[in-house]
Design a protein around this motif. Structure first.
Motif, short mmCIF file in Angstrom:
data_model
loop_
_atom_site.label_atom_id
_atom_site.label_comp_id
_atom_site.label_asym_id
_atom_site.label_seq_id
_atom_site.Cartn_x
_atom_site.Cartn_y
_atom_site.Cartn_z
N PRO A 109 -15.22 38.91 29.03
CA PRO A 109 -14.15 38.42 28.93
C PRO A 109 -14.78 38.15 26.79
CG PRO A 109 -14.37 37.31 29.80
CD PRO A 109 -15.51 38.13 30.55
N TYR A 110 -15.86 37.39 27.17
CA TYR A 110 -16.62 36.71 25.83
C TYR A 110 -17.79 37.38 25.54
CZ TYR A 110 -18.07 33.16 23.36
OH TYR A 110 -18.47 32.13 22.21
N ILE A 111 -18.72 38.00 25.33
CA ILE A 111 -20.76 37.86 25.39
C ILE A 111 -19.81 39.99 24.92
CG2 ILE A 111 -22.68 38.77 25.49
CD1 ILE A 111 -22.66 36.74 27.75
N THR A 112 -19.67 40.54 26.12
CA THR A 112 -19.26 41.85 25.51
C THR A 112 -18.27 42.29 24.24
OG1 THR A 112 -20.02 42.71 27.00
CG2 THR A 112 -18.56 44.26 25.65
N PRO A 113 -17.52 41.60 24.46
CA PRO A 113 -16.05 41.82 23.21
C PRO A 113 -16.76 41.27 21.39
CG PRO A 113 -14.98 41.17 24.83
CD PRO A 113 -16.22 40.86 25.26
#
Length: 237
Positions: free
Chosen positions: A152-156
């Motif tokens: 939900p945070y790093i990849t996007p």
């Protein structure tokens, strides 16, 4: 060494404090592009992957790279790159009257470490958590923790950043115009290390401009000289 604008000036005394598996390689590449003579003091990470305490001899934070030039100690990659180019290689930055590319260059000097690199560090932490040597019955827990950070945070955020960089190369071969600049030097680390750190979504099909850019910089004589030199240094660590 590469042709240099520094050759006509008084030769400075330059020592680079280098650490394996760090962002210091970019500074070696820049020093080769500038044609400066320099000494490399190389250090190896400890078993816990932290820098050795010996680096605090050169700077209180004990990080690398650190550049010692004519007795002055410089830390932070962006500052080192900007200083070296301002002093020895103005051809590696757009002219100020090329307002668009000049401002882009200045922006990217800060962006590389200030915006992109923190997400790269988080991605590294997530991969270390996921791959931690824990008992098999704990593995699902560490895997979930890593996934809850990444999905939900790093990849996007990483996708947004690499999409941004891909678009910058849509109509020009380098990040700040038609010539290599300090922005390319700084961005070489997060782009080159992305494939091994962020996962399979970072690929040539999705980012053809970034991969073409990487292929191009790897063919530069100074880039090859930098890696040849460090290969010899690492062999003696």
């Amino acid at each position: 060494m590469a042709e240099t604008e520094a050759s006509a000036q008084t030769k400075p005394k330059v020592t680079l404090i280098w650490l394996n598996e760090s962002r210091a390689q970019r500074i070696v590449w820049l020093l080769e592009e500038l044609g400066l003579e320099y000494e490399v003091k190389a250090y190896k990470r400890r078993g816990d992957q932290q820098a050795p305490e010996a680096l605090k001899e050169f700077h209180p934070l004990g990080k690398a790279p650190v550049l010692i030039i004519d007795g002055q100690t410089l830390a932070e990659s962006g500052f080192i790159v900007e200083y070296l180019i301002d002093r020895f290689g103005p051809k590696f930055k757009p002219a100020q009257d090329d307002t668009k590319n000049y401002l882009q260059y200045k922006h990217l000097l800060h962006y590389a470490e200030g915006s992109l690199q923190p997400y790269m560090l988080l991605a590294l932490m997530a991969s270390l958590i996921k791959g931690a040597p824990v008992p098999f019955f704990i593995k699902p827990i560490t895997g979930r923790i890593a996934d809850q950070l990444s999905k939900p945070y790093i990849t996007p955020n990483l996708v947004s950043n690499y999409d941004y960089l891909e678009n910058l190369l849509k109509d020009q071969p380098f990040f700040a115009g038609n010539e290599l600049s300090g922005a390319d030097i700084l961005l070489s680390f997060p782009v080159e290390s992305a494939a091994g750190r962020v996962g399979g979504w970072f690929n040539k099909g999705k980012y053809p401009n970034l991969f073409a850019w990487m292929d191009g910089i790897k063919e530069r004589p100074a880039y090859k000289q930098a890696y040849d030199r460090i290969e010899k240094v690492e062999a003696n660590l």
